[in-house]
Design a protein around this motif. Structure first.
Motif, PDB file in Angstrom:
ATOM      1  N   PHE A  69      -3.741   8.989  -4.709  1.00 20.84           N
ATOM      2  CA  PHE A  69      -3.043  10.276  -4.738  1.00 20.84           C
ATOM      3  C   PHE A  69      -3.752  11.302  -3.849  1.00 20.84           C
ATOM      4  N   TYR A  70      -5.075  11.312  -3.910  1.00 18.25           N
ATOM      5  CA  TYR A  70      -5.841  12.238  -3.071  1.00 18.25           C
ATOM      6  C   TYR A  70      -5.687  11.858  -1.601  1.00 18.25           C
ATOM      7  N   ARG A  71      -5.754  10.558  -1.310  1.00 21.52           N
ATOM      8  CA  ARG A  71      -5.571  10.078   0.070  1.00 21.52           C
ATOM      9  C   ARG A  71      -4.209  10.469   0.607  1.00 21.52           C
ATOM     10  N   ALA A 106       5.105   6.271  -9.376  1.00 21.91           N
ATOM     11  CA  ALA A 106       5.125   7.737  -9.361  1.00 21.91           C
ATOM     12  C   ALA A 106       5.868   8.307  -8.163  1.00 21.91           C
ATOM     13  N   SER A 107       6.319   7.443  -7.264  1.00 21.40           N
ATOM     14  CA  SER A 107       7.108   7.896  -6.114  1.00 21.40           C
ATOM     15  C   SER A 107       8.428   7.125  -5.995  1.00 21.40           C
ATOM     16  N   LEU A 112       0.850  -1.185   0.000  1.00 22.89           N
ATOM     17  CA  LEU A 112       0.000   0.000   0.000  1.00 22.89           C
ATOM     18  C   LEU A 112       0.890   1.242   0.000  1.00 22.89           C
ATOM     19  N   PRO A 113       0.714   2.153  -0.946  1.00 22.96           N
ATOM     20  CA  PRO A 113       1.558   3.353  -0.983  1.00 22.96           C
ATOM     21  C   PRO A 113       1.343   4.221   0.251  1.00 22.96           C
ATOM     22  N   THR A 114       2.439   4.728   0.786  1.00 22.76           N
ATOM     23  CA  THR A 114       2.362   5.570   1.982  1.00 22.76           C
ATOM     24  C   THR A 114       3.094   6.900   1.818  1.00 22.76           C
ATOM     25  N   GLN A 115       3.885   7.041   0.771  1.00 19.50           N
ATOM     26  CA  GLN A 115       4.653   8.273   0.606  1.00 19.50           C
ATOM     27  C   GLN A 115       3.731   9.451   0.310  1.00 19.50           C
TER      28      GLN A 115
END
Length: 347
Positions: free
Chosen positions: A56-58, A291-292, A29-32
């Motif tokens: 991205f919004y989150r 994207a990160s 799960l992305p966190t950055q």
């Protein structure tokens, strides 16, 4: 007579890699945080694009541009994001912009609007794509190639200067992320042995929807590899913009269900998806992770959120020559649509 580009995909290794990824790997799960960043994502009204936009919004991006062909559907997607991300209530942070990649005029107009209205662009995720089972031509190019290759890269290069400009004041490197596919492993690509790749792909007599999709994804990889190689040769080793490719894996999305199929094929497909398919939310994580991702992802193909090898022949002399030919013929199309495009991005 031997072929100039003898391409022979290795199905066995691909199948083992594919099944291992689908059955045993779950992208994290992305966190950055994307705080203070402006993010553009194409094809974001449904499926992978919508779920990535939600992430991205989150993750607190300052401005999120949902680029869609049908604005009303984009507005529906925006409302869905606002209703499901509970810790934010900033409707103005999400904007819906019109973009139709079957149209060069729409693609150029979108890029001009970005350059005029957005002070910065930190992330461009090019997710919009098609997998059409029926033959169609847009502006003289077979439609899958038009959307997945020609106008995808037209938009990428039109917005690259804005990303480069953003890098001067950004806290982290801007990203240009192309959503591709593991389907590139299966592409035989006989058309590359013809003098004009795009003209050969236009031949309706030999059209096959799945094959066209596989080739379009292979061409994305070949183009990016050659583009990054040329840019690296002219610039210091550390990139100002990270350009990478991401594979979301097999996901049950509208890309899989958009076209009419025989009943038996739909039943078989449904069973396969239920056994090994990912949800669009899980698949979308790979877009956000790309994207990160750090500088080591520059010019690379990422799967499950990690750099991964592309099909083995791409690393050989055949692959080096193939990517050069694909790049040069694609740039010829792009230059005809926007003269001086290559020079503007430092080629």
């Amino acid at each position: 007579m031997s072929e100039e580009f003898p391409i022979q995909p290795k199905f066995g290794p691909f199948l083992r890699l594919f099944l291992h990824s689908q059955l045993f790997c779950t992208p994290q799960l992305p966190t950055q945080s994307f705080a203070d960043q402006t993010v553009i994502i194409t094809g974001a009204n449904v499926g992978l694009g919508l779920e990535a936009a939600r992430h991205f919004y989150r993750l607190n991006c300052a401005r999120l541009i949902i680029a869609v062909r049908t604005v009303s559907k984009g507005q529906t997607a925006k409302e869905d994001i606002l209703q499901t991300v509970k810790h934010r209530n900033e409707a103005d942070a999400i904007e819906v912009w019109d973009l139709d990649l079957t149209s060069t005029a729409s693609t150029v107009a979108f890029a001009e609007r970005v350059n005029k209205e957005l002070p910065r662009v930190d992330v461009l995720v090019q997710n919009a794509g098609i997998n059409s089972k029926t033959y169609a031509v847009s502006e003289g190019i077979e439609q899958t190639m038009q959307v997945n290759v020609s106008n995808t890269f037209l938009l990428a290069l039109l917005l690259l200067p804005k990303l480069t400009e953003t890098a001067k004041s950004a806290k982290s490197l801007p990203h240009l992320t192309i959503v591709t596919s593991e389907a590139h492993h299966l592409a035989k690509f006989p058309q590359i042995n013809t003098p004009d790749i795009f003209e050969s792909l236009n031949d309706e007599k030999f059209y096959n929807g799945q094959s066209s999709y596989e080739i379009s994804k292979l061409m994305q990889i070949l183009f990016v590899r050659e583009f990054v190689s040329r840019i690296n040769a002219k610039n210091p080793p550390s990139p100002s913009v990270i350009v990478n490719l991401v594979n979301p894996g097999l996901c049950f999305s509208t890309l899989a269900t958009r076209n009419e199929k025989p009943l038996a094929a739909r039943i078989i497909g449904s069973i396969i998806y239920k056994i090994i398919g990912r949800t669009t939310e899980v698949g979308s994580r790979t877009l956000v992770l790309g994207a990160s991702a750090g500088p080591t992802s520059h010019g690379e193909y990422m799967s499950d959120g990690q750099n991964q090898d592309v099909e083995s022949w791409i690393y050989t002399d055949v692959g080096i020559r193939a990517q050069k030919k694909v790049f040069e013929q694609t740039m010829k199309v792009l230059e005809s649509r926007k003269p001086g495009l290559g020079y503007a991005v430092g080629l």
